[in-house]
Design a protein around this motif. Structure first.
Motif, PDB file in Angstrom:
ATOM      1  N   GLU A 286      -4.147   2.788  -4.196  1.00 45.58           N
ATOM      2  CA  GLU A 286      -2.948   2.723  -3.359  1.00 45.58           C
ATOM      3  C   GLU A 286      -2.420   1.304  -3.184  1.00 45.58           C
ATOM      4  O   GLU A 286      -1.361   1.110  -2.596  1.00 45.58           O
ATOM      5  CB  GLU A 286      -3.256   3.308  -1.976  1.00 45.58           C
ATOM      6  CG  GLU A 286      -3.685   4.773  -2.002  1.00 45.58           C
ATOM      7  CD  GLU A 286      -4.085   5.267  -0.621  1.00 45.58           C
ATOM      8  OE1 GLU A 286      -4.372   4.424   0.258  1.00 45.58           O
ATOM      9  OE2 GLU A 286      -4.092   6.489  -0.416  1.00 45.58           O
TER      10      GLU A 286
ATOM     11  N   LYS B 184      -0.443   6.790  -5.870  1.00 47.11           N
ATOM     12  CA  LYS B 184      -0.882   5.585  -6.559  1.00 47.11           C
ATOM     13  C   LYS B 184       0.207   4.518  -6.527  1.00 47.11           C
ATOM     14  O   LYS B 184       1.387   4.808  -6.700  1.00 47.11           O
ATOM     15  CB  LYS B 184      -1.238   5.913  -8.011  1.00 47.11           C
ATOM     16  CG  LYS B 184      -1.849   4.741  -8.763  1.00 47.11           C
ATOM     17  CD  LYS B 184      -2.097   5.096 -10.203  1.00 47.11           C
ATOM     18  CE  LYS B 184      -2.803   3.943 -10.916  1.00 47.11           C
ATOM     19  NZ  LYS B 184      -2.086   2.669 -10.821  1.00 47.11           N
TER      20      LYS B 184
ATOM     21  N   ARG C 279       0.849  -1.189   0.000  1.00 52.93           N
ATOM     22  CA  ARG C 279       0.000   0.000   0.000  1.00 52.93           C
ATOM     23  C   ARG C 279       0.880   1.233   0.000  1.00 52.93           C
ATOM     24  O   ARG C 279       1.781   1.373   0.831  1.00 52.93           O
ATOM     25  CB  ARG C 279      -0.924   0.026   1.211  1.00 52.93           C
ATOM     26  CG  ARG C 279      -1.913   1.195   1.164  1.00 52.93           C
ATOM     27  CD  ARG C 279      -2.784   1.241   2.401  1.00 52.93           C
ATOM     28  NE  ARG C 279      -3.790   2.291   2.301  1.00 52.93           N
ATOM     29  CZ  ARG C 279      -4.616   2.633   3.294  1.00 52.93           C
ATOM     30  NH1 ARG C 279      -4.560   1.982   4.451  1.00 52.93           N
ATOM     31  NH2 ARG C 279      -5.490   3.593   3.121  1.00 52.93           N
TER      32      ARG C 279
END
Length: 348
Positions: free
Chosen positions: A179, A138, A133
């Protein structure tokens, strides 16, 4: 005057078509429990970005002499469902699923995560995952791989060390969205050494056997393969036979009353990049003779044959009922299948 009805009809058709497209799109955006029940969800198919991450992973593996892991549509689906579950239900980074908690110290629930591919897709083996994550940005293939490389446990999965040293990964699926990036490796090989204990053989026999005789091992093969009417005797605890055209060869070790290992080698020219139906039937009968209670044998053999077509240098392995099944392609247009005893390691 006839233009108005036609105009209304066309307008109604366009509105209906637009509504149907929105409905289908909404159905594909699986939420909550739909993640585990819907046949298809948005993102199940691998994107170019996700396949780029697999290329980077395989390049990293190749630097230390490891073979590439092939892409799997089935595990791509598993990775996507895991990612959606993290986004919508778990709402955070975790190796857990919302309906399948992960706790490495609790062996009673560990198996839940490992068998996720079998519950959610057509993949018949076990799966292991890495989750990434990115905070406030992004997720990208490079960011994900770099993060996994710096984490000892996640790096171990990618390069087959520590817990994963004995595994041969035959499939990979990846999902990237927002993410998150999720990677799933699949294997049909034995359990981890460091997280398992060996089950002692019931007989403590130094030469374990498969528990069936020669007649049962080759039963029904004559329906497809023309074998010699009078089987040759065991010589040095080995029995061999072949079809009249030499396209199928059998090699069985042990004794006529109790065999210890069975191998079948099949010469099978590729037909439009597929294995012939005859070959599939021979393998099905052979496995049914040796492991009659294994319900997933046909699906495993089909998956393994397809994996060998994509990457002939890999070996496909599975353990069931204290038996190890190994499929390989020793040379072009040949498939070899061996079944032998296996001292099973408990799942961790």
């Amino acid at each position: 005057m006839k233009i108005k009805p036609l105009f209304y009809a066309v307008s109604a058709f366009l509105v209906l078509n637009w509504f149907c497209m929105l409905t289908i799109k909404a159905q594909n955006r699986c939420m909550e429990n739909q993640i585990f029940t819907e046949k298809t969800c948005k993102g199940d198919d691998g994107s170019n970005e996700e396949k780029q991450l697999l290329r980077l992973v395989n390049e990293y593996r190749s630097q230390i002499g490891l073979p590439p892991v092939p892409w799997s549509d089935a595990l791509s689906k598993v990775a996507n469902r895991h990612l959606m579950d993290l986004q919508n239900n778990v709402k955070g980074i975790s190796r857990s699923w919302s309906n399948c908690p992960y706790e490495i110290k609790d062996r009673t629930i560990l198996n839940c995560g490992i068998t996720s591919p079998q519950r959610l897709s057509s993949y018949t083996g076990r799966g292991y995952d890495n989750v990434y994550r990115s905070i406030n940005k992004k997720a990208t293939p490079i960011l994900a791989l770099n993060a996994w490389k710096t984490n000892p446990k996640q790096n171990a999965l990618i390069i087959n060390t520590t817990f994963f040293k004995s595994d041969v990964f035959d499939a990979c699926g990846i999902a990237i969205d927002g993410e998150y990036a999720v990677l799933w490796f699949g294997t049909h090989t034995g359990m981890h050494k460091n997280a398992a204990s060996t089950v002692a053989s019931k007989t403590n026999d130094k030469n374990p056997r498969l528990g069936l005789n020669l007649e049962n091992a080759i039963a029904n093969l004559h329906k497809i393969v023309v074998l010699p009417k009078i089987p040759s005797p065991f010589v040095n605890k080995k029995w061999t036979a072949s079809s009249l055209n030499k396209s199928i060869m059998l090699e069985i070790h042990g004794s006529e009353a109790n065999i210890s290992e069975a191998t079948i080698k099949i010469h099978t020219p590729l037909k439009k990049n597929r294995i012939s139906l005859e070959t599939q039937n021979v393998i099905s009968i052979f496995l049914n003779n040796l492991i009659p209670n294994w319900k997933q044998r046909n699906r495993w053999s089909e998956d393994s044959l397809q994996n060998l077509l994509k990457n002939p240098k890999t070996k496909q392995r599975f353990t069931v009922d204290n038996k190890l099944i190994e499929m390989s392609s020793p040379k072009i247009n040949f498939v070899s299948l061996t079944v032998k005893p296996y001292k099973r390691l408990l799942r961790f």
